[in-house]
Design a protein around this motif. Structure first.
Motif, PDB file in Angstrom:
ATOM      1  N   GLY A 142       1.008  -1.413  -0.261  1.00  0.00           N
ATOM      2  CA  GLY A 142       0.152  -0.206   0.170  1.00  0.00           C
ATOM      3  C   GLY A 142       1.135   1.287   0.019  1.00  0.00           C
ATOM      4  N   ASP A 143       0.395   2.298  -0.218  1.00  0.00           N
ATOM      5  CA  ASP A 143       0.719   3.410  -0.292  1.00  0.00           C
ATOM      6  C   ASP A 143       0.515   4.119   1.362  1.00  0.00           C
ATOM      7  OD1 ASP A 143       1.490   6.400  -0.509  1.00  0.00           O
ATOM      8  OD2 ASP A 143       0.043   6.298  -2.830  1.00  0.00           O
TER       9      ASP A 143
ATOM     10  N   PHE B 190      10.070   9.921   1.707  1.00  0.00           N
ATOM     11  CA  PHE B 190       9.146  11.141   1.387  1.00  0.00           C
ATOM     12  C   PHE B 190       8.818  12.365   1.098  1.00  0.00           C
ATOM     13  CE2 PHE B 190       7.544   8.038   5.726  1.00  0.00           C
ATOM     14  CZ  PHE B 190       7.477   7.106   4.531  1.00  0.00           C
ATOM     15  N   LEU B 191       8.324  11.908  -0.676  1.00  0.00           N
ATOM     16  CA  LEU B 191       8.053  13.655  -1.195  1.00  0.00           C
ATOM     17  C   LEU B 191       7.553  14.377  -0.099  1.00  0.00           C
ATOM     18  CD1 LEU B 191       7.604  12.480  -4.555  1.00  0.00           C
ATOM     19  CD2 LEU B 191       9.638  13.271  -3.848  1.00  0.00           C
ATOM     20  N   ASN B 192       5.831  13.598   0.760  1.00  0.00           N
ATOM     21  CA  ASN B 192       5.522  14.241   1.359  1.00  0.00           C
ATOM     22  C   ASN B 192       5.087  14.664   2.935  1.00  0.00           C
ATOM     23  OD1 ASN B 192       3.547  16.205   1.825  1.00  0.00           O
ATOM     24  ND2 ASN B 192       2.105  15.756   0.468  1.00  0.00           N
ATOM     25  N   PRO B 193       6.365  14.072   3.754  1.00  0.00           N
ATOM     26  CA  PRO B 193       6.460  13.943   5.277  1.00  0.00           C
ATOM     27  C   PRO B 193       5.328  15.020   5.831  1.00  0.00           C
ATOM     28  CG  PRO B 193       7.855  15.611   4.713  1.00  0.00           C
ATOM     29  CD  PRO B 193       7.391  15.088   3.136  1.00  0.00           C
ATOM     30  N   PHE B 194       4.652  15.947   5.620  1.00  0.00           N
ATOM     31  CA  PHE B 194       3.226  16.535   6.281  1.00  0.00           C
ATOM     32  C   PHE B 194       2.282  15.644   5.293  1.00  0.00           C
ATOM     33  CE2 PHE B 194      -0.283  19.046   6.389  1.00  0.00           C
ATOM     34  CZ  PHE B 194      -0.091  19.548   7.070  1.00  0.00           C
ATOM     35  N   LYS B 195       2.084  15.238   4.610  1.00  0.00           N
ATOM     36  CA  LYS B 195       0.658  13.989   4.192  1.00  0.00           C
ATOM     37  C   LYS B 195       0.952  12.659   5.272  1.00  0.00           C
ATOM     38  CE  LYS B 195      -2.125  12.914   0.275  1.00  0.00           C
ATOM     39  NZ  LYS B 195      -1.841  12.616  -1.175  1.00  0.00           N
ATOM     40  N   VAL B 196       2.211  12.083   4.847  1.00  0.00           N
ATOM     41  CA  VAL B 196       2.344  10.736   5.863  1.00  0.00           C
ATOM     42  C   VAL B 196       2.456  11.282   7.248  1.00  0.00           C
ATOM     43  CG1 VAL B 196       4.469   9.194   6.282  1.00  0.00           C
ATOM     44  CG2 VAL B 196       3.925  10.061   4.080  1.00  0.00           C
ATOM     45  N   LEU B 197       2.548  11.848   8.061  1.00  0.00           N
ATOM     46  CA  LEU B 197       2.818  12.535   9.034  1.00  0.00           C
ATOM     47  C   LEU B 197       0.882  12.812   9.611  1.00  0.00           C
ATOM     48  CD1 LEU B 197       4.132  12.327  11.959  1.00  0.00           C
ATOM     49  CD2 LEU B 197       4.408  14.730  12.013  1.00  0.00           C
ATOM     50  N   SER B 198      -0.040  13.468   8.561  1.00  0.00           N
ATOM     51  CA  SER B 198      -1.081  13.565   8.906  1.00  0.00           C
ATOM     52  C   SER B 198      -2.126  12.385   8.797  1.00  0.00           C
ATOM     53  CB  SER B 198      -1.381  14.732   7.725  1.00  0.00           C
ATOM     54  OG  SER B 198      -0.696  16.147   8.356  1.00  0.00           O
ATOM     55  N   GLU B 199      -1.739  11.813   7.910  1.00  0.00           N
ATOM     56  CA  GLU B 199      -2.401   9.701   7.580  1.00  0.00           C
ATOM     57  C   GLU B 199      -2.010   9.361   9.394  1.00  0.00           C
ATOM     58  OE1 GLU B 199      -4.520   7.859   4.538  1.00  0.00           O
ATOM     59  OE2 GLU B 199      -4.872  10.117   5.629  1.00  0.00           O
ATOM     60  N   MET B 200      -0.331   9.234   9.444  1.00  0.00           N
ATOM     61  CA  MET B 200      -0.360   8.724  11.426  1.00  0.00           C
ATOM     62  C   MET B 200      -1.381   8.817  11.811  1.00  0.00           C
ATOM     63  SD  MET B 200       3.095   7.513   9.819  1.00  0.00           S
ATOM     64  CE  MET B 200       3.660   7.876  12.180  1.00  0.00           C
ATOM     65  N   LYS B 201      -2.143  10.143  11.951  1.00  0.00           N
ATOM     66  CA  LYS B 201      -2.280  10.876  13.461  1.00  0.00           C
ATOM     67  C   LYS B 201      -3.790  10.442  12.560  1.00  0.00           C
ATOM     68  CE  LYS B 201      -3.060  14.785  15.545  1.00  0.00           C
ATOM     69  NZ  LYS B 201      -4.406  14.899  15.921  1.00  0.00           N
TER      70      LYS B 201
END
Length: 251
Positions: A97-98, A121-132
């Motif tokens: 998965g992505d 990660f190209l967009n660490p903000f997006k990844v951390l937001s998804e983790m949250k």
């Protein structure tokens, strides 16, 4: 940077690295520290994003109810399944998965962790937001990665982009703190450990663009530390000491 092309680079790079990744002994360093900082228990459900060869996932599975490991590289997940079988763990699920768009409902996990993924990660903000998003209220989010002072980032990135062409950028300590604040975490805790890897071992497990240039760059940094990895030498062998930081926050 083209997102589709970058994801292709990650899959290519880690398909090559898959078989040798778990064999690097230092990749298993400080797992006990992660378990302790997360307060992992048998009531926890864990998500390990960009789980790679499953080292972190399998360790958490020993202490928790269930672990889900998600990664975009099939070769890495194949290695993760081998490790799971070796350790006789039944409470782990693997998924392709992505991580920028996690296929899970809100508030699904009590611990969400990522180790050694954020520099890809190209967009660490997006990844951390998804983790949250997928973390339960009062749950823990942990990010583990090499992080350096701002003054060391440029040279370090130059080295890593040669060693691993899927590397995007290491985030500085300041950038990580700002990232957690921007995503909405109120209180960030940090911890640290140094991960030692022999130069020969690192080169053997890597697929650099120019191995000779990489080796020369690291050797020349002995006693200088422009790269931020405190290169040392013992008995004609060089060692790299990666500064690994653990960032943890309650959701």
């Amino acid at each position: 940077m083209d997102i589709k092309n970058h994801k292709k680079k990650i899959v290519e790079q880690f398909s090559k690295q898959a078989s040798g990744y778990t064999a690097i002994t230092s990749h298993s360093d400080a797992l006990d520290k992660l378990i302790s900082l997360s307060s992992a228990s048998k009531s926890d459900s864990v998500l390990d994003i960009a789980c790679g060869s499953g080292i972190v996932s399998c360790e958490f599975a020993k202490y928790t109810k269930h672990v889900t490991g998600i990664d975009m590289t099939q070769g890495m997940l194949d290695e993760a399944r081998k490790l799971q079988t070796k350790l006789n763990l039944a409470n782990v699920t693997w998924q392709i998965g992505d991580v920028e768009s996690l296929p899970y409902k809100d508030n699904s996990f009590s611990i969400v962790i990522s180790r050694f993924g954020f520099h890809h990660f190209l967009n660490p903000f997006k990844v951390l937001s998804e983790m949250k998003r997928v973390c339960k209220p009062e749950g823990k989010v942990l990010v583990v990665d090499v992080s350096l002072p701002d003054t060391k980032i440029k040279k370090y990135n130059e080295m890593e982009k040669n060693r691993d062409y899927s590397h995007v950028t290491a985030l500085s300590l300041t950038e990580f703190s700002n990232l957690f604040e921007k995503v909405g975490f109120k209180c960030l805790n940090t911890d640290f450990y140094s991960m030692q890897i022999g130069l020969k071992e690192q080169l053997k497990a890597s697929f650099p663009k120019d191995a000779n240039a990489l080796k020369s760059m690291i050797i020349a940094d002995l006693g200088v530390n422009d790269l931020g990895i405190n290169v040392s030498k013992l008995n004609d062998e060089y060692f790299l000491h990666y500064p690994v930081h653990i960032f943890s926050a309650k959701n």
